[in-house]
Design an enzyme around this catalytic site. Structure first.
Site, PDB file in Angstrom:
ATOM      1  N   HIS A 100       0.951  -1.145   0.009  1.00 39.73           N
ATOM      2  CA  HIS A 100       0.083  -0.004  -0.093  1.00 39.73           C
ATOM      3  C   HIS A 100       0.955   1.170  -0.056  1.00 39.73           C
ATOM      4  CE1 HIS A 100      -4.246  -1.928   0.651  1.00 39.73           C
ATOM      5  NE2 HIS A 100      -3.315  -2.731   0.879  1.00 39.73           N
ATOM      6  N   TYR A 113       3.810  -5.066   9.840  1.00 38.87           N
ATOM      7  CA  TYR A 113       3.486  -3.705   9.524  1.00 38.87           C
ATOM      8  C   TYR A 113       4.564  -2.934  10.521  1.00 38.87           C
ATOM      9  CZ  TYR A 113      -1.251  -4.370   7.685  1.00 38.87           C
ATOM     10  OH  TYR A 113      -2.511  -4.684   6.898  1.00 38.87           O
TER      11      TYR A 113
HETATM   12  C1  HEM Z   1      -0.818 -11.623   6.198  1.00 42.57           C
HETATM   13  C2  HEM Z   1      -1.449 -10.594   5.517  1.00 42.57           C
HETATM   14  C3  HEM Z   1      -0.991  -9.284   5.299  1.00 42.57           C
HETATM   15  C4  HEM Z   1       0.195  -8.835   5.064  1.00 42.57           C
HETATM   16  C5  HEM Z   1       1.511  -9.652   5.167  1.00 42.57           C
HETATM   17  C6  HEM Z   1       0.074  -7.587   5.088  1.00 42.57           C
HETATM   18  C7  HEM Z   1       1.258  -6.542   4.633  1.00 42.57           C
HETATM   19  C8  HEM Z   1       1.234  -5.156   4.688  1.00 42.57           C
HETATM   20  C9  HEM Z   1       2.307  -4.266   4.863  1.00 42.57           C
HETATM   21  C10 HEM Z   1       3.614  -4.692   4.987  1.00 42.57           C
HETATM   22  C11 HEM Z   1       1.775  -3.021   4.815  1.00 42.57           C
HETATM   23  C12 HEM Z   1       2.724  -1.728   5.142  1.00 42.57           C
HETATM   24  C13 HEM Z   1       2.450  -1.301   6.611  1.00 42.57           C
HETATM   25  C14 HEM Z   1       3.541   0.109   6.737  1.00 42.57           C
HETATM   26  O1  HEM Z   1       4.528  -0.079   6.315  1.00 42.57           O
HETATM   27  O2  HEM Z   1       2.715   0.784   7.570  1.00 42.57           O
HETATM   28  C15 HEM Z   1       0.477  -3.234   4.750  1.00 42.57           C
HETATM   29  C16 HEM Z   1      -0.506  -2.091   4.685  1.00 42.57           C
HETATM   30  C17 HEM Z   1      -1.653  -2.147   4.728  1.00 42.57           C
HETATM   31  N1  HEM Z   1      -2.594  -3.265   4.553  1.00 42.57           N
HETATM   32 FE1  HEM Z   1      -1.808  -5.341   4.829  1.00 42.57          FE
HETATM   33  N2  HEM Z   1      -1.068  -7.271   4.894  1.00 42.57           N
HETATM   34  C18 HEM Z   1      -2.065  -8.162   5.189  1.00 42.57           C
HETATM   35  C19 HEM Z   1      -3.293  -8.368   5.400  1.00 42.57           C
HETATM   36  C20 HEM Z   1      -4.158  -7.307   5.315  1.00 42.57           C
HETATM   37  C21 HEM Z   1      -5.601  -7.486   5.277  1.00 42.57           C
HETATM   38  C22 HEM Z   1      -6.449  -8.734   5.865  1.00 42.57           C
HETATM   39  C23 HEM Z   1      -5.905  -6.021   5.288  1.00 42.57           C
HETATM   40  C24 HEM Z   1      -7.357  -5.625   5.169  1.00 42.57           C
HETATM   41  C25 HEM Z   1      -8.351  -6.083   5.899  1.00 42.57           C
HETATM   42  C26 HEM Z   1      -4.950  -5.538   4.666  1.00 42.57           C
HETATM   43  C27 HEM Z   1      -4.795  -4.051   4.538  1.00 42.57           C
HETATM   44  C28 HEM Z   1      -3.970  -3.034   4.538  1.00 42.57           C
HETATM   45  C29 HEM Z   1      -3.837  -1.533   4.356  1.00 42.57           C
HETATM   46  C30 HEM Z   1      -5.430  -0.773   4.034  1.00 42.57           C
HETATM   47  C31 HEM Z   1      -2.581  -1.171   4.190  1.00 42.57           C
HETATM   48  C32 HEM Z   1      -2.337   0.245   4.025  1.00 42.57           C
HETATM   49  C33 HEM Z   1      -2.308   1.137   5.560  1.00 42.57           C
HETATM   50  C34 HEM Z   1      -1.661   2.286   5.681  1.00 42.57           C
HETATM   51  O3  HEM Z   1      -2.329   3.165   4.877  1.00 42.57           O
HETATM   52  O4  HEM Z   1      -0.727   2.499   6.134  1.00 42.57           O
HETATM   53  N3  HEM Z   1      -3.759  -5.960   4.898  1.00 42.57           N
HETATM   54  N4  HEM Z   1       0.163  -4.601   4.652  1.00 42.57           N
END
Ligand code: HEM
Length: 367
Positions: free
Chosen positions: A74, A342
């Site tokens: 993201h 995260y």
């Molecule tokens: C094992 C499953 C998942 C992994 C490995 C993963 C991994 C990541 C990572 C590495 C980030 C960046 C975080 C940062 O640097 O602040 C991220 C952001 C995000 N993830 Fe996931 N995620 C997973 C599951 C999910 C699920 C289930 C959702 C929604 C229900 C989701 C929604 C988001 C969103 C909306 C962002 C952006 C947040 C922001 O704007 O800072 N993710 N994810």
């Protein structure tokens, strides 16, 4: 940048603001974060193949390249601010103050597109994210990161990691290796089912008319000792329109969102869905029946859009396990993995040089 969008929208300023908001996309400052990645989802003997937060974070870099200072997933996004006004209905299931009738809770948020490339071209099919931090009294916080999918594609962190690598776009075609993709899908019927369900919920025209779903289950507890499983959604109060067919402008989704704020605040209803006794709490690929009881807990009003400068979403880790009293995590294995990955992503991006202002945006309003 703060609150500049509340000024009357003189046309040249609007163009500048829109470009400015995009130019800061995703960059972070050095804030000296500590990697606090817990590792609750991995157990057993130490082997080189063991999935760790570091390996998961590396997986994003393998697939999307390394983009110092940006989120590993993201990466393309803009910050928003506003408030949540509670209807009082949520108090029947949770003692969290955010649900108290009439309470106004300040909110900082971030709209994003999935994937680890900060200046990726917008596409209607790319998964859209809305992350929110509710600032409750006494320093309590509720952080959530939601997407516009009806269910998640993966049941486990390992599934997420394997899918990410199997679906990596090849440089010559821009598409995944068909054999690797087919082999992954043959092993993961839950992902096939989730992708089929997603096709029945096609994306809407943009961020403002998207429903954003929390997908993971949580336990809500009220002051009388009652506990119920809950999944939540933000349902738009903006009219919903079908997505454009065919390609769209490079920054069109973000430009349209930024322009929408010129017409006034954007609003979503917070809908709490109460799970039944048979509903899965540890499998985000499975929907709950449509017949489940829902509560309209209040209205989220987002009134301004910003770059990701310090002081808003750039320096926030939207860890979905940061919860106030009255909301607790379930056993869903994605939740502990998300928390630790995260944190790892946050630690990396905040430890890297500040790339603010270096994103090249070549949208039609670039000047
Ligand atoms: C094992 C499953 C998942 C992994 C490995 C993963 C991994 C990541 C990572 C590495 C980030 C960046 C975080 C940062 O640097 O602040 C991220 C952001 C995000 N993830 Fe996931 N995620 C997973 C599951 C999910 C699920 C289930 C959702 C929604 C229900 C989701 C929604 C988001 C969103 C909306 C962002 C952006 C947040 C922001 O704007 O800072 N993710 N994810």
């Amino acid at each position: 940048m703060e609150h500049e969008d509340l000024k009357p929208p003189a046309a040249p300023a609007r163009e500048l603001r829109r470009r400015s908001a995009l130019i800061g996309i995703g960059a972070v400052a050095c804030v000296g974060a500590v990697d606090v990645g817990a590792f609750a989802y991995v157990s057993g003997r130490a082997t080189p193949d063991r999935l760790t937060p570091g390996r998961l974070a590396d997986g994003f870099e393998t697939v999307f390249g390394k983009h110092p200072g940006f989120r590993r997933n993201h990466a393309k996004g803009v910050s928003v601010a506003g408030e949540f006004v509670a209807s009082g209905a949520g108090t029947s299931v949770s003692e969290a103050t955010v649900f108290e009738d009439g309470r106004r809770t300040p909110v900082t948020g971030r709209f994003s597109l999935s994937g680890g490339v900060p200046d990726v071209a917008d596409a209607t099919k790319t998964v859209r994210g809305l992350a929110l931090r509710f600032d409750l009294p006494d320093g309590e916080q509720w952080r959530t990161a939601m997407v516009n999918l009806p269910v998640f594609q993966d049941r486990t962190p390992q599934g997420f990691y394997d899918r990410m690598l199997a679906f990596k776009a090849l440089p010559d075609t821009g598409q995944p290796d068909p054999e690797k993709k087919a082999a992954f899908l043959a092993e993961h019927p839950e992902t096939v089912r989730a992708m089929e369900l997603a096709k029945k919920h096609p994306p809407t025209s943009g961020f403002a008319d998207s429903t954003f779903n929390g997908l993971n289950a949580f336990h809500f507890t009220n002051g009388s000792g009652g506990s119920v499983p809950v999944r939540w959604s933000m349902v738009p109060l903006q009219p919903v329109r079908a997505a454009a067919k065919g390609p769209i402008g490079r920054n069109e989704l973000f430009e349209t969102l930024i322009d929408a704020f010129d017409g006034g605040p954007l609003r979503w209803r917070l809908v709490l869905t109460i799970g039944g006794p048979e509903d899965p709490l540890d499998d985000a690929t499975l929907p709950w029946p449509d017949s489940r009881r829902t509560l309209d807990a209040g209205v989220l009003t987002l009134s301004s859009v910003h770059t990701e400068a310090s002081g808003n979403a750039r320096d926030i880790n939207f860890d979905p396990t940061v919860l106030p009293r009255g909301i607790a995590v379930s056993d869903d294995p994605l939740l502990s993995a998300r928390s630790s990955v995260y944190a790892r992503s946050f630690a990396r991006r905040t430890g890297e040089p500040d790339t603010k202002g270096t994103v090249k945006v070549t949208g039609k309003h670039d000047d």
